[in-house]
Design a protein around this motif. Structure first.
Motif, PDB file in Angstrom:
ATOM      1  N   LEU C   4      -8.778  10.201   0.534  1.00 17.59           N
ATOM      2  CA  LEU C   4      -7.857   9.392   1.266  1.00 17.59           C
ATOM      3  C   LEU C   4      -7.797   9.807   2.801  1.00 17.59           C
ATOM      4  CD1 LEU C   4      -5.549   8.945  -1.726  1.00 17.59           C
ATOM      5  CD2 LEU C   4      -7.225   6.891  -0.817  1.00 17.59           C
ATOM      6  N   THR C 111       1.133   8.871  -4.524  1.00 20.62           N
ATOM      7  CA  THR C 111       0.664   7.759  -4.017  1.00 20.62           C
ATOM      8  C   THR C 111       1.265   7.004  -2.813  1.00 20.62           C
ATOM      9  OG1 THR C 111       1.287   5.880  -5.353  1.00 20.62           O
ATOM     10  CG2 THR C 111      -0.728   7.079  -6.041  1.00 20.62           C
ATOM     11  N   GLN C 112       2.367   7.170  -2.623  1.00 21.15           N
ATOM     12  CA  GLN C 112       3.460   6.645  -1.781  1.00 21.15           C
ATOM     13  C   GLN C 112       3.147   7.530  -0.465  1.00 21.15           C
ATOM     14  OE1 GLN C 112       6.981   6.282  -3.579  1.00 21.15           O
ATOM     15  NE2 GLN C 112       6.323   4.957  -5.230  1.00 21.15           N
ATOM     16  N   PHE C 114       0.528   9.355   0.239  1.00 14.79           N
ATOM     17  CA  PHE C 114      -0.719   8.900   0.946  1.00 14.79           C
ATOM     18  C   PHE C 114      -1.001   7.749   1.509  1.00 14.79           C
ATOM     19  CE2 PHE C 114      -2.184  12.514  -1.927  1.00 14.79           C
ATOM     20  CZ  PHE C 114      -2.814  13.364  -0.784  1.00 14.79           C
ATOM     21  N   GLU C 115      -0.150   6.734   0.861  1.00 14.95           N
ATOM     22  CA  GLU C 115      -0.096   5.378   1.571  1.00 14.95           C
ATOM     23  C   GLU C 115       0.602   5.600   3.106  1.00 14.95           C
ATOM     24  OE1 GLU C 115      -1.577   2.860   0.415  1.00 14.95           O
ATOM     25  OE2 GLU C 115      -0.679   1.095   1.228  1.00 14.95           O
ATOM     26  N   ARG C 118      -1.581   7.132   5.346  1.00 13.56           N
ATOM     27  CA  ARG C 118      -3.036   6.540   5.509  1.00 13.56           C
ATOM     28  C   ARG C 118      -2.648   5.368   6.613  1.00 13.56           C
ATOM     29  NH1 ARG C 118      -7.254   5.258   2.047  1.00 13.56           N
ATOM     30  NH2 ARG C 118      -6.505   3.153   1.684  1.00 13.56           N
ATOM     31  N   PRO C 120      -2.421   3.152   9.777  1.00 10.74           N
ATOM     32  CA  PRO C 120      -3.040   3.215  10.931  1.00 10.74           C
ATOM     33  C   PRO C 120      -1.590   3.789  11.995  1.00 10.74           C
ATOM     34  CG  PRO C 120      -3.395   1.102  10.048  1.00 10.74           C
ATOM     35  CD  PRO C 120      -2.758   1.897   9.138  1.00 10.74           C
ATOM     36  N   HIS C 130       2.380 -10.808  18.123  1.00 13.72           N
ATOM     37  CA  HIS C 130       0.960 -11.126  18.636  1.00 13.72           C
ATOM     38  C   HIS C 130       1.032 -12.384  19.762  1.00 13.72           C
ATOM     39  CE1 HIS C 130      -3.148 -12.069  18.726  1.00 13.72           C
ATOM     40  NE2 HIS C 130      -3.463 -10.714  18.400  1.00 13.72           N
ATOM     41  N   ALA C 167      -0.805 -11.141   9.713  1.00  9.72           N
ATOM     42  CA  ALA C 167      -1.351 -12.075  10.190  1.00  9.72           C
ATOM     43  C   ALA C 167      -0.898 -13.470   9.112  1.00  9.72           C
ATOM     44  CB  ALA C 167      -2.856 -12.374  10.273  1.00  9.72           C
ATOM     45  N   HIS C 184       2.261  -9.451   3.685  1.00  9.00           N
ATOM     46  CA  HIS C 184       0.604  -9.114   3.857  1.00  9.00           C
ATOM     47  C   HIS C 184       0.413 -10.764   4.475  1.00  9.00           C
ATOM     48  CE1 HIS C 184      -0.363  -5.330   1.978  1.00  9.00           C
ATOM     49  NE2 HIS C 184       0.802  -5.814   1.068  1.00  9.00           N
ATOM     50  N   PRO C 185      -1.091 -10.824   4.988  1.00 10.78           N
ATOM     51  CA  PRO C 185      -1.443 -11.941   5.466  1.00 10.78           C
ATOM     52  C   PRO C 185      -1.077 -13.184   4.762  1.00 10.78           C
ATOM     53  CG  PRO C 185      -2.903 -10.250   5.909  1.00 10.78           C
ATOM     54  CD  PRO C 185      -2.036  -9.590   4.711  1.00 10.78           C
TER      55      PRO C 185
END
Lengths: 374, 374, 374
Positions: C4, C111-112, C114-115, C118, C120, C130, C167, C184-185
């Protein structure tokens, strides 16, 4: 329930009734206000939930108690219910009420009045096509069409007068949409889909994706598949509503055809080549496999499933959760649902289910023993 | 059925056959046109629906009558069906026909020829990436990739040569899509999803959303949940088709894996960590719970349901509407559907269903009585 | 399983545990590393899949063998499992392990961590909105809100601090979204939908489409329908997750209400006016018809169906595929699934199913014969 309109914008009951579509309904206003001003109606509520600026309604005498105690400033009742209220509570005579032969339909028509009244006023000077929409030069847009941000309208598409595309609708090549339709945000119409007038399509609807057709093709690999391209269209009649995330696939060689005034709820799947008759209503999560024909005025309960290549006649009513695996030609109600139970009970009974044929044989054998004795 | 091509663009039958993929098929042209020009084929129709510029086909002798009266200008039949037609109608000898050992597969291959022929010619001078698309600078696009309006391609995504993204596709970080794939409008791929070559993904598909994983967590509240972040990917093999609004979730720790040539219809849900074997076909509305493995060459009927953590072997065929709640290791066809009936009949029988275990006891007790008598 | 994190970014076990939310957990580190440096943890894997830079976990002694042979550099076990390992394999004493009273919950919490690690890094200098998003001037955006490409935020919408719209999310008029939520998109929220804090909404979710309401209206045609406009909202509590392509309809007069910490999987349909209690978890493909109330801490198995206007109490657990057609007030587990079988066996038994009432009569009649004999 919040009021639907500000009090300042709300109509008096008599004006509301005059502006509401009451075609086919018999109605009259009753109550003391006949001698003064009718109350102002700012919204609609349930009998229990309506506040003192809201109208409510009752469809049966079983709501008598709720009627008598409702805070609504006016109620819609049948003459028969009204009579029962008068007998139960003489003061009812002074209540503001709409006597109507069909309160539920009048309620529906009133919601339509309020829905129109609540629409934000369109700024006529604003451009009808949002700057971020991508509209092909060969698309034909009727008068008063409005196209929201992020929409894409491809070559040759026709959009009828006054139809509204909310944000991010994707309209494929040569699609044809009738007048006065409303596409909520994010509707996808593949090429050549045809939609009638006054359609309402909800978000996530996909019309015209490929039907599921593959020929077994063992040339390249055992178990392989060769795709059958799908050339038919999806054709919707007038006054059709399609719920969120429902999908209707294009036909293989012929069209998939949805009749007039068909009402389709959310998350429904209608396979290629299906035909659905006028006025049929389909509740959520129904799946109809390819090439099945459903008649007129049917109701299909939620999560009912239909095998492919079936014929279901007119006026057939299918209970929710039923799997229809053969033709139904006779009108009526049909059901096939495993009754639920506490888990341990279910386990006990389900185990025996696997032995039913054997049990029948044992009963038959007992009967033969019994009859040979007598 | 409208013609698929203008007559001016339509090929003669011999050219059509020469340009069609007939690998693995045996075929020959028959009929009087062998001595003159073969007819022009502008489309494909059913036996009843085909017009006189269309080809049709029959897969069984039960369509004999329809064959003999079809208006199609040419028909595809097996030598055996052809013989039956000749016996029924001597004039059949002059009919233009394609004798083929597998008419259905040839029909599929012909639809593919027409599908290619119908594609609008891409304007090579038009930009391959629409002006409204948002493509990250680190995305890698293969030769001939086309990206439609409103698409978003995020950092690190790779898109294989000649793959087409229609409008409004959303491609997450580090997604990898193979060559010659087609994403219809509005496909969503979460980060790191991997797609093979020649994929067809329909509108509304969502690949790579979080699997449904939560640990009971009573620290904050009785009945509370703590999210398990999902780190696996969704990995699709080559030649996979995924229908409209289908969702396949990413794995928790491992990947969710879909094999080669798997065909997945609309509105299907495949949970995290599932593995689906090559060539398996899944009809609409199927749900497969997490960590279930399905073998190769299976067919899963519409609205079938699979519990989690199961193993279903190769060559298993599940009837529509069946709930699979335990492993199936033996090839074959399996079914579990409550038969529907008129509602009153269903009610009567369903009531008894709750007493099955009791009825079995009563039968046993009768049998013991009978045997003690004899 | 890929790592990960890069090894260079991965924490040592003691730092990982210090930075992980361990509220409500009892834990300690064990193993020879207590005297030196704890290993670096670059990811999480299953016992079989974890590599030597990954941590794994076991929740029961039945994984003893997998534990003893796992390549994981550290494992999470209960003291009881640890004891069993020590007895089976004395060398276990030197294994790096986390003793914890609830390994599964600790796994979720890891997991939280690591999430988050991870994610960006957001470029703080990049615009938070945007350039291709369309945000109405009257929308209110909290601090740190980020809005992705192609999003549309309409008049009067409020978006809480630090909430992220990926998006192509479409946010209708007067929608209210709480803080720290993630869309989420391609999430669609119709007007006036209300979302609490820390929501996670997946792609294709549609909240607030019209409930399915029509009054029979024979004025224009036999079988006709008149639409009932839908005025309620969809209201979600805090900590709700909604899976891909799930739809929740707005209420007719009242709201559709989803409680706190409700977890909703993919492709679920919740009808208008439903109410779902806190902490209830709903697996994929469930359908809940309108006006049904589900209690707190329930679990609804995949593809379960609920009729409308029902009441299901607290702590009720419904097996997958069960059709619930009446109220359930008593806590417990309930099931109603037709057991599947090989097709021929099913056919035999299903045929008898239609005769159950008759078979019961025959058994009764045999019993009466038997009793009259004795």
């Amino acid at each position: 329930m919040p009021l639907l309109l500000n009090l300042s914008a709300a109509p008096a009951l008599d004006r509301l009734m005059a502006e509401t579509d009451t075609r086919g309904l018999e109605w009259s206003l009753q109550g003391h206000a006949a001698q003064s001003a009718w109350p102002t109606i700012a919204g609609i509520g349930s009998l229990a939930g309506a506040g003192e600026s809201e109208i409510s309604f009752a469809v049966s005498k079983k709501y008598l108690q709720a009627l008598l105690t409702s805070q609504a400033c006016a109620v819609i009742v049948t003459p028969e219910i009204d009579q029962a209220c008068l007998e139960a509570e003489p003061g009812w005579f002074d209540r503001v009420r709409v006597l109507c032969n069909n309160p539920y339909l009048l309620y529906a028509r009133l919601t339509q009045w309020f829905e129109r009244a609540r629409q934000p006023v369109v700024d006529a000077s604003a451009p009808a096509i949002h700057a971020t929409a991508v509209v092909a030069p060969t698309a034909e847009l009727g008068e008063g069409v409005r196209i929201g941000p992020g929409c894409v309208v491809e070559e040759g598409a026709k959009i009828g007068a006054r139809t509204v595309l909310e944000a991010a609708c994707l309209i494929g090549r040569d699609v044809d949409i009738g007048e006065d339709s409303l596409l909520h945000p994010r509707v996808t119409l593949y090429a050549r889909v045809q939609i009638g007038a006054r359609a309402i399509l909800h978000s996530g609807v996909v019309l015209g994706a490929d039907g599921f057709g593959f020929a077994p093709d063992h040339h390249q690999a055992r178990g392989g598949w060769s795709k059958i391209a799908q050339f038919g269209r999806v054709v919707l009649g007038d006054d059709v509503e399609v719920g969120a995330n429902t999908t209707i696939d294009r036909g293989a060689l012929e069209d998939t055809v949805i009749g007039n005034d068909v009402k389709i709820d959310n998350q429904i799947m209608i396979g290629h080549n299906c035909r659905i008759g006028d006025h049929t209503a389909i509740a959520a999560c129904v799946g109809i496999a390819g090439s099945t024909t459903i008649g007129q005025r049917c109701t299909l309960g939620g999560a009912a499933m239909f095998s492919g290549h079936l014929t279901v006649g007119d006026d057939v009513h299918i209970s929710g959760g039923t799997a229809v695996t053969s033709d139904i030609l006779k009108p009526g109600r049909y059901t096939g649902v495993f009754p639920y139970a506490e888990h341990a009970d279910w386990q006990r009974n389900a185990a025996v289910l696997q032995q039913l044929a054997q049990i029948r044989r044992r009963v038959r054998s007992l009967e033969q023993g019994a009859s040979s004795e007598s």
